[in-house]
Design an enzyme around this catalytic site. Structure first.
Site, PDB file in Angstrom:
ATOM      1  N   LYS A  22      51.061  49.868 -37.499  1.00  0.00           N
ATOM      2  CA  LYS A  22      51.460  49.201 -38.755  1.00  0.00           C
ATOM      3  C   LYS A  22      50.419  49.404 -39.855  1.00  0.00           C
ATOM      4  CE  LYS A  22      50.727  44.572 -39.351  1.00  0.00           C
ATOM      5  NZ  LYS A  22      50.043  44.172 -40.579  1.00  0.00           N
ATOM      6  N   ASN A  23      49.158  49.099 -39.532  1.00  0.00           N
ATOM      7  CA  ASN A  23      48.164  49.069 -40.606  1.00  0.00           C
ATOM      8  C   ASN A  23      47.759  50.456 -41.096  1.00  0.00           C
ATOM      9  OD1 ASN A  23      48.335  46.327 -40.651  1.00  0.00           O
ATOM     10  ND2 ASN A  23      46.504  45.962 -39.405  1.00  0.00           N
ATOM     11  N   CYS A 117      50.033  37.337 -44.146  1.00  0.00           N
ATOM     12  CA  CYS A 117      49.780  36.203 -43.244  1.00  0.00           C
ATOM     13  C   CYS A 117      48.765  35.241 -43.838  1.00  0.00           C
ATOM     14  CB  CYS A 117      49.217  36.713 -41.914  1.00  0.00           C
ATOM     15  SG  CYS A 117      50.462  37.418 -40.840  1.00  0.00           S
ATOM     16  N   ARG A 122      42.014  35.300 -48.876  1.00  0.00           N
ATOM     17  CA  ARG A 122      42.148  36.757 -48.866  1.00  0.00           C
ATOM     18  C   ARG A 122      41.862  37.305 -50.262  1.00  0.00           C
ATOM     19  NH1 ARG A 122      46.784  38.412 -44.523  1.00  0.00           N
ATOM     20  NH2 ARG A 122      45.467  40.252 -44.441  1.00  0.00           N
ATOM     21  N   ASP A 310      42.649  40.910 -34.817  1.00  0.00           N
ATOM     22  CA  ASP A 310      44.110  40.892 -34.647  1.00  0.00           C
ATOM     23  C   ASP A 310      44.522  40.741 -33.183  1.00  0.00           C
ATOM     24  OD1 ASP A 310      44.309  41.131 -37.351  1.00  0.00           O
ATOM     25  OD2 ASP A 310      44.709  43.277 -37.356  1.00  0.00           O
ATOM     26  N   ARG A 402      57.512  41.437 -38.725  1.00  0.00           N
ATOM     27  CA  ARG A 402      56.739  42.210 -39.706  1.00  0.00           C
ATOM     28  C   ARG A 402      55.927  43.298 -39.022  1.00  0.00           C
ATOM     29  NH1 ARG A 402      52.584  39.006 -41.914  1.00  0.00           N
ATOM     30  NH2 ARG A 402      51.933  41.116 -42.377  1.00  0.00           N
TER      31      ARG A 402
HETATM   32  N1  EPU Z   1      37.301  40.089 -48.041  1.00  0.00           N
HETATM   33  C1  EPU Z   1      36.620  39.661 -49.155  1.00  0.00           C
HETATM   34  N2  EPU Z   1      36.836  40.345 -50.330  1.00  0.00           N
HETATM   35  C2  EPU Z   1      37.651  41.418 -50.424  1.00  0.00           C
HETATM   36  C3  EPU Z   1      38.357  41.845 -49.259  1.00  0.00           C
HETATM   37  C4  EPU Z   1      38.147  41.157 -48.078  1.00  0.00           C
HETATM   38  O1  EPU Z   1      35.863  38.690 -49.127  1.00  0.00           O
HETATM   39  O2  EPU Z   1      37.793  41.983 -51.509  1.00  0.00           O
HETATM   40  C5  EPU Z   1      37.081  39.381 -46.752  1.00  0.00           C
HETATM   41  C6  EPU Z   1      38.352  38.726 -46.210  1.00  0.00           C
HETATM   42  O3  EPU Z   1      38.545  37.443 -46.759  1.00  0.00           O
HETATM   43  C7  EPU Z   1      38.077  38.727 -44.716  1.00  0.00           C
HETATM   44  C8  EPU Z   1      37.227  39.989 -44.499  1.00  0.00           C
HETATM   45  O4  EPU Z   1      36.735  40.356 -45.776  1.00  0.00           O
HETATM   46  O5  EPU Z   1      37.312  37.601 -44.393  1.00  0.00           O
HETATM   47  C9  EPU Z   1      37.976  41.177 -43.919  1.00  0.00           C
HETATM   48  O6  EPU Z   1      39.112  41.459 -44.719  1.00  0.00           O
HETATM   49  P1  EPU Z   1      39.762  42.910 -44.807  1.00  0.00           P
HETATM   50  O7  EPU Z   1      39.786  43.316 -46.225  1.00  0.00           O
HETATM   51  O8  EPU Z   1      39.088  43.822 -43.825  1.00  0.00           O
HETATM   52  O9  EPU Z   1      41.244  42.618 -44.317  1.00  0.00           O
HETATM   53  P2  EPU Z   1      42.589  43.218 -44.902  1.00  0.00           P
HETATM   54  O10 EPU Z   1      42.368  44.629 -45.312  1.00  0.00           O
HETATM   55  O11 EPU Z   1      43.187  42.274 -45.855  1.00  0.00           O
HETATM   56  C10 EPU Z   1      43.356  44.284 -42.635  1.00  0.00           C
HETATM   57  C11 EPU Z   1      44.575  44.162 -41.755  1.00  0.00           C
HETATM   58  C12 EPU Z   1      44.567  42.807 -41.069  1.00  0.00           C
HETATM   59  C13 EPU Z   1      43.272  42.670 -40.248  1.00  0.00           C
HETATM   60  C14 EPU Z   1      42.045  42.908 -41.149  1.00  0.00           C
HETATM   61  C15 EPU Z   1      40.741  42.921 -40.387  1.00  0.00           C
HETATM   62  C16 EPU Z   1      46.144  45.511 -42.969  1.00  0.00           C
HETATM   63  C17 EPU Z   1      47.393  45.590 -43.757  1.00  0.00           C
HETATM   64  N3  EPU Z   1      45.743  44.309 -42.588  1.00  0.00           N
HETATM   65  O12 EPU Z   1      43.461  43.220 -43.584  1.00  0.00           O
HETATM   66  O13 EPU Z   1      45.663  42.836 -40.172  1.00  0.00           O
HETATM   67  O14 EPU Z   1      43.187  41.383 -39.692  1.00  0.00           O
HETATM   68  O15 EPU Z   1      42.169  44.173 -41.839  1.00  0.00           O
HETATM   69  O16 EPU Z   1      40.771  43.905 -39.403  1.00  0.00           O
HETATM   70  O17 EPU Z   1      45.541  46.525 -42.652  1.00  0.00           O
HETATM   71  C18 EPU Z   1      47.415  41.987 -38.882  1.00  0.00           C
HETATM   72  O18 EPU Z   1      47.772  43.166 -38.692  1.00  0.00           O
HETATM   73  O19 EPU Z   1      47.875  41.012 -38.245  1.00  0.00           O
HETATM   74  C19 EPU Z   1      46.400  41.724 -39.910  1.00  0.00           C
HETATM   75  C20 EPU Z   1      46.199  40.525 -40.451  1.00  0.00           C
END
Ligand code: EPU
Length: 434
Positions: A22-23, A117, A122, A310, A402
């Site tokens: 997915k990601n 989610c 976020r 995850d 999803r």
């Molecule tokens: N964060 C910040 N600022 C930013 C971006 C992130 O403070 O600008 C913080 C977030 O609040 C969090 C941490 O950094 O505490 C990590 O966030 P990250 O940006 O890595 O997460 P994401 O890209 O929003 C993706 C996956 C998530 C998975 C996370 C961590 C996708 C679409 N989503 O989210 O997947 O948990 O990386 O590995 O790629 C899932 O598939 O169930 C899911 C939630």
């Protein structure tokens, strides 16, 4: 409204094939915006996050054709930037990749703040920091929650970006934006997840020049044009991990196929520590939970190559029935333990706060009506329901849909008593009264 109904306490036996990740798929689908032409993507998972991503792309002018069950052709030649509708974008987190991709191709982008989610705050400050480092002007204060990004001369200029926090989304968005920037962009403290590497491989096969993906320093040398390609998405390590844990929790034996075992090393290590048997083959893993005592362990989630956040809820479902005490410390999100209350309804003994949970294993869980509060929490409740005695009814299953392709059908094929059940919406039926 649909529910998942499980009659549990039956070991799973057989083989389950994992779908595309997915990601990685959501990033690559938006990444096709950069390739001015047709891309054919294979191993696309049939999940609602992908159909939502397709809807967003179609709404801005892409033409998407189904080639076969898991292969789609995406033609982004006539994309109109800055036109993604709020109602579609707010449905999924990864819709923010349209910002990096449009900015990279057109030098401007506009989209609503994304949904996804509810697993903690976020923010997207690191994405914005990256776009600004490349010379873009980012206005994230618009009424209506839109992010508006412009550039003075329609161009971005490569520079160094240090991420204050390891972020998958920011790493991907900056990579997308930087592909066609003038000069070289360096992302320091980059995320190393396999989906970051898969996106880099896709972009490189379209003609981009990206090196270092999979390490904490990624270098993107700008190129003038990207072209269409055929690309197969990698298998989903979280879907695979979910089925591996389900085999152990039901005391069954599953061969999980179409996987990259290296991506599963942390899950494998923890399952072995807990007493399950795991055997790795070239592109499959076999997990046995029968005739073994599953015992408690300690898990701390962290960015890759750490134990994936995850997989936190799914491991929690196993720890709830593992002998002795277990603990999970969450190292990525602020709010990943909402599933705990649902497991307690099924008889689990768990104490938690926002950062950690302590499990005292019970002999067995019992079925109950429960609610999937997010995608991975939903997966955990399915595992709990499969291991529990009696009937479990899970609602809010749109979260599960999803991210898991045909999870009910795949589990049924390996012996689970699991059904999708349509239940009339109570509020709607009340509205129809008199
Ligand atoms: N964060 C910040 N600022 C930013 C971006 C992130 O403070 O600008 C913080 C977030 O609040 C969090 C941490 O950094 O505490 C990590 O966030 P990250 O940006 O890595 O997460 P994401 O890209 O929003 C993706 C996956 C998530 C998975 C996370 C961590 C996708 C679409 N989503 O989210 O997947 O948990 O990386 O590995 O790629 C899932 O598939 O169930 C899911 C939630």
């Amino acid at each position: 409204m649909e529910k998942i109904v499980i009659k549990g306490n039956k070991p799973l036996h057989g083989s389950i094939e994992v779908s595309g990740m997915k990601n990685a798929a959501v990033a690559i689908v938006f990444g096709t915006i950069l390739a001015e032409g047709k891309c054919t993507l294979g191993n696309i998972p049939l999940i609602s996050d992908i159909s939502d991503a397709f809807d967003i792309l179609t709404s801005v002018g892409a033409v998407i054709k189904r080639i076969d069950k898991t292969t789609y052709e995406i033609d982004t030649t006539r994309i109109k930037p800055c036109s993604a509708p709020y109602d579609l974008v707010k449905k999924m987190r990864a819709s923010y990749y349209i910002l990096g991709a449009e900015l990279g191709r057109f030098g401007r982008a506009r989209a609503a703040y994304p949904g996804g989610c509810d697993i903690g705050l976020r923010p997207i400050d690191q994405h914005i920091k990256g776009f600004r480092a490349l010379g873009a002007d980012v206005d994230a204060t618009n009424p209506g929650g839109y992010v508006n990004i412009t550039t003075e001369d329609g161009k971005l200029y490569g520079d160094s970006v240090y991420l204050d926090i390891v972020s998958v989304g920011a790493t991907i968005n900056i990579m997308l934006a930087a592909c066609k920037a003038e000069g070289t962009t360096v992302i320091d403290n980059a995320a190393r997840e396999p989906h970051v590497v898969d996106l880099a491989n896709f972009l490189n096969s379209c003609g981009a020049d990206i090196s270092g993906a999979g390490t904490e320093m990624i270098k993107i040398r700008g190129v003038s044009k990207l072209h269409g390609v055929h690309y197969d998405i990698i298998p989903d390590m979280i879907e695979a991990g979910t089925y591996m844990v389900a085999a152990a929790a039901t005391k069954g034996e599953l061969t999980v196929t179409n996987v990259i075992p290296r991506h599963l090393e942390t899950v494998t290590a923890k399952l072995l520590e807990m007493g399950a048997e795991v055997e790795e083959y070239d592109d499959s893993v076999r997990v046995r939970g029968e005739n073994t005592e599953i015992k408690g362990t300690y898990v701390k989630t962290a960015p890759y190559p750490g134990f994936p956040t995850d997989m936190n809820p799914q491991m929690g479902a196993l720890m709830a029935i593992a002998g002795g005490q277990s603990m999970i410390r969450e190292g990525v999100w602020d709010n990943r333990f909402k599933y705990v209350d649902e497991l307690i309804r099924m008889g689990a003994d768990i104490k938690s706060d926002s950062k950690s949970a302590t499990f005292t294993g019970v002999k067995t869980l019992h079925g109950a009506p429960v609610s999937a509060c997010d995608l991975r929490a939903g997966a955990a409740l399915i595992i709990a329901g499969l291991s529990a005695t009696g009937k479990t009814e899970i609602d809010n299953i749109y979260h599960i849909q999803r991210g898991y392709e045909n999870i009910v059908g795949k589990l049924k094929n390996v012996g689970a008593d699991i059904e999708l059940k349509y239940v009339p919406d109570e509020a709607a039926s009340l509205n129809n009264v008199g």
